[in-house]
Motif scaffolding. Structure first.
Motif, PDB file in Angstrom:
ATOM      1  N   ASP A  94      35.753  45.808  21.174  1.00  0.00           N
ATOM      2  CA  ASP A  94      36.869  45.787  20.234  1.00  0.00           C
ATOM      3  C   ASP A  94      37.927  46.778  20.709  1.00  0.00           C
ATOM      4  O   ASP A  94      37.706  47.984  20.701  1.00  0.00           O
ATOM      5  CB  ASP A  94      36.378  46.160  18.831  1.00  0.00           C
ATOM      6  CG  ASP A  94      37.478  46.042  17.767  1.00  0.00           C
ATOM      7  OD1 ASP A  94      38.631  45.733  18.126  1.00  0.00           O
ATOM      8  OD2 ASP A  94      37.176  46.257  16.588  1.00  0.00           O
ATOM      9  N   ASN A  95      39.048  46.246  21.175  1.00  0.00           N
ATOM     10  CA  ASN A  95      40.152  47.066  21.686  1.00  0.00           C
ATOM     11  C   ASN A  95      39.681  47.972  22.836  1.00  0.00           C
ATOM     12  O   ASN A  95      39.731  49.200  22.759  1.00  0.00           O
ATOM     13  CB  ASN A  95      40.776  47.911  20.567  1.00  0.00           C
ATOM     14  CG  ASN A  95      42.105  48.519  20.982  1.00  0.00           C
ATOM     15  OD1 ASN A  95      42.846  47.933  21.777  1.00  0.00           O
ATOM     16  ND2 ASN A  95      42.411  49.698  20.465  1.00  0.00           N
ATOM     17  N   VAL A  96      39.225  47.321  23.896  1.00  0.00           N
ATOM     18  CA  VAL A  96      38.724  48.032  25.074  1.00  0.00           C
ATOM     19  C   VAL A  96      39.586  47.647  26.272  1.00  0.00           C
ATOM     20  O   VAL A  96      39.872  46.468  26.484  1.00  0.00           O
ATOM     21  CB  VAL A  96      37.249  47.679  25.335  1.00  0.00           C
ATOM     22  CG1 VAL A  96      36.761  48.333  26.635  1.00  0.00           C
ATOM     23  CG2 VAL A  96      36.385  48.122  24.157  1.00  0.00           C
ATOM     24  N   LYS A  97      39.970  48.651  27.070  1.00  0.00           N
ATOM     25  CA  LYS A  97      40.746  48.406  28.292  1.00  0.00           C
ATOM     26  C   LYS A  97      39.897  48.791  29.500  1.00  0.00           C
ATOM     27  O   LYS A  97      39.360  49.898  29.573  1.00  0.00           O
ATOM     28  CB  LYS A  97      42.042  49.211  28.295  1.00  0.00           C
ATOM     29  CG  LYS A  97      42.913  48.946  29.525  1.00  0.00           C
ATOM     30  CD  LYS A  97      44.218  49.715  29.456  1.00  0.00           C
ATOM     31  CE  LYS A  97      45.092  49.430  30.678  1.00  0.00           C
ATOM     32  NZ  LYS A  97      46.374  50.168  30.627  1.00  0.00           N
ATOM     33  N   ILE A  98      39.780  47.846  30.448  1.00  0.00           N
ATOM     34  CA  ILE A  98      38.972  48.059  31.657  1.00  0.00           C
ATOM     35  C   ILE A  98      39.864  47.815  32.867  1.00  0.00           C
ATOM     36  O   ILE A  98      40.464  46.735  32.989  1.00  0.00           O
ATOM     37  CB  ILE A  98      37.764  47.114  31.664  1.00  0.00           C
ATOM     38  CG1 ILE A  98      36.840  47.424  30.472  1.00  0.00           C
ATOM     39  CG2 ILE A  98      36.992  47.212  32.970  1.00  0.00           C
ATOM     40  CD1 ILE A  98      35.684  46.466  30.316  1.00  0.00           C
ATOM     41  N   SER A  99      39.955  48.775  33.755  1.00  0.00           N
ATOM     42  CA  SER A  99      40.905  48.654  34.862  1.00  0.00           C
ATOM     43  C   SER A  99      40.379  49.303  36.135  1.00  0.00           C
ATOM     44  O   SER A  99      39.528  50.194  36.112  1.00  0.00           O
ATOM     45  CB  SER A  99      42.257  49.291  34.474  1.00  0.00           C
ATOM     46  OG  SER A  99      42.091  50.613  34.014  1.00  0.00           O
ATOM     47  N   ASN A 100      40.890  48.784  37.269  1.00  0.00           N
ATOM     48  CA  ASN A 100      40.682  49.370  38.598  1.00  0.00           C
ATOM     49  C   ASN A 100      39.220  49.355  39.054  1.00  0.00           C
ATOM     50  O   ASN A 100      38.719  50.341  39.596  1.00  0.00           O
ATOM     51  CB  ASN A 100      41.239  50.802  38.644  1.00  0.00           C
ATOM     52  CG  ASN A 100      42.725  50.849  38.387  1.00  0.00           C
ATOM     53  OD1 ASN A 100      43.507  50.148  39.046  1.00  0.00           O
ATOM     54  ND2 ASN A 100      43.130  51.640  37.405  1.00  0.00           N
ATOM     55  N   PHE A 101      38.540  48.215  38.855  1.00  0.00           N
ATOM     56  CA  PHE A 101      37.184  48.046  39.364  1.00  0.00           C
ATOM     57  C   PHE A 101      37.194  47.031  40.508  1.00  0.00           C
ATOM     58  O   PHE A 101      38.002  46.108  40.529  1.00  0.00           O
ATOM     59  CB  PHE A 101      36.231  47.621  38.245  1.00  0.00           C
ATOM     60  CG  PHE A 101      35.908  48.749  37.310  1.00  0.00           C
ATOM     61  CD1 PHE A 101      34.805  49.562  37.532  1.00  0.00           C
ATOM     62  CD2 PHE A 101      36.731  49.021  36.223  1.00  0.00           C
ATOM     63  CE1 PHE A 101      34.518  50.621  36.690  1.00  0.00           C
ATOM     64  CE2 PHE A 101      36.452  50.085  35.368  1.00  0.00           C
ATOM     65  CZ  PHE A 101      35.343  50.890  35.598  1.00  0.00           C
TER      66      PHE A 101
END
Length: 313
Positions: A94-101
């Motif tokens: 819920d409202n999670v940001k995942i970046s640069n993997f």
């Protein structure tokens, strides 16, 4: 890092976790010869809630979840190989940001389960999508265009319905099969927003769709570089004891196989479907191979084939 043992409960709020999870040996491995892992948070059979946190610049895997119940809210996870590797558990975002993997299959590796997603943001990853390994879609599930869906061997069992909404993209591994085993697959594309089923790897190929004891509809769908199956006689679409309607189906860059569609003891309805190849293959090919059952054809075009239709009792 943090390690939660079976049956434990964790409540993490307002945490900033950096540079954790470097090279340790997990449980149930030979501590002389077993491989090391890099996991900043490991949850084994526990329940954990993470909220309002930043998990940044950690080991190869930020969160490893095995048979765990996990809720992640208002959290940023950044940098590494994989953000979350979840096996056989329950996960909600819920409202999670995942970046640069940097993992080729994307930052999320979900095995044998289907998470709950609400406002999941994927940004600047090598693949900005969700990878579902051997998922079984139980109940009624809708996958839409808000995320890219990469899958290996998805199954829709009896009593279940999987909807693919307009604009959804389904990406499959090499020889990947969609198995509709008693359930229903309702692909609900539109003329302006067709659903796409194609390989995960650019220039690769995928297998096909298998219907057994199913009542399914595929409408406004692009099937790209399919028919890479172990048994070429089964074809891109195989129906057994099923009712199947295909309407406005665009088959592109089809891999050469004996059959494109095979039907056994089924009710098959084809409406505006092009079946064939741009260049006629050197091997024997057939658009529709039908045994028993019924077949309805409307605006179906056969191209560069040995047989358009092969029917036998």
């Amino acid at each position: 890092g943090l390690w939660f043992d079976p049956a434990s409960v964790g409540e993490i709020a307002g945490l900033e976790l950096r540079y954790a999870g470097y090279k340790f040996q997990p449980p149930r491995v030979d501590h002389w010869f077993g491989s090391s892992v890099e996991q900043s948070i490991r949850v084994d059979g526990a329940t954990i809630n993470i909220s309002d946190s930043n998990i940044l610049n950690n080991g190869n895997t930020a969160l490893y979840l095995e048979k765990a119940t996990t809720t992640i809210q208002n959290t940023k996870i950044d940098q590494g190989s994989m953000a979350i590797n979840a096996l056989d558990g329950v996960v909600s975002f819920d409202n999670v940001k995942i970046s640069n993997f940097t993992h080729a299959n994307g930052p999320l590796g979900i095995v044998r389960s289907f998470p709950s997603f609400k406002n999941l943001q994927l940004e600047n990853n090598l693949f900005d999508g969700v990878f579902l390994e051997n998922p079984t879609f139980r109940g009624e599930t809708t996958l839409g265009k808000e995320l890219l869906w990469a899958l290996s061997y998805p199954v829709i069992p009896a009593g279940s319905i999987l909807h693919l909404a307009p604009g959804a993209k389904f990406l499959l591994l090499s020889k990947g099969i969609i198995e509709v085993n008693g359930g229903r697959l309702l692909v609900e594309g539109t003329v302006d927003e067709p659903v796409e089923i194609k390989p995960l790897v650019a220039g690769g190929s995928w297998g096909g769709v298998r219907f057994t004891n199913s009542d399914s509809v595929l409408e406004n769908v692009r099937l790209v570089r399919g028919n890479n199956v172990s048994n070429s006689s089964e074809g891109l679409v195989f129906a057994s004891n099923s009712k199947l309607k295909l309407k406005n189906i665009m088959i592109e860059q089809l891999q050469t196989g004996k059959n494109i569609i095979k039907s056994e003891n089924s009710q098959l309805d084809l409406d505006v479907v092009n079946l064939g190849y741009d260049v006629k293959p050197l091997t024997e090919t057939c658009a529709v191979d039908i045994k028993n059952g019924t077949l309805k054809l409307r605006s179906v075009y056969f191209k560069n084939l040995t047989h358009g239709l092969y029917a036998f009792l």
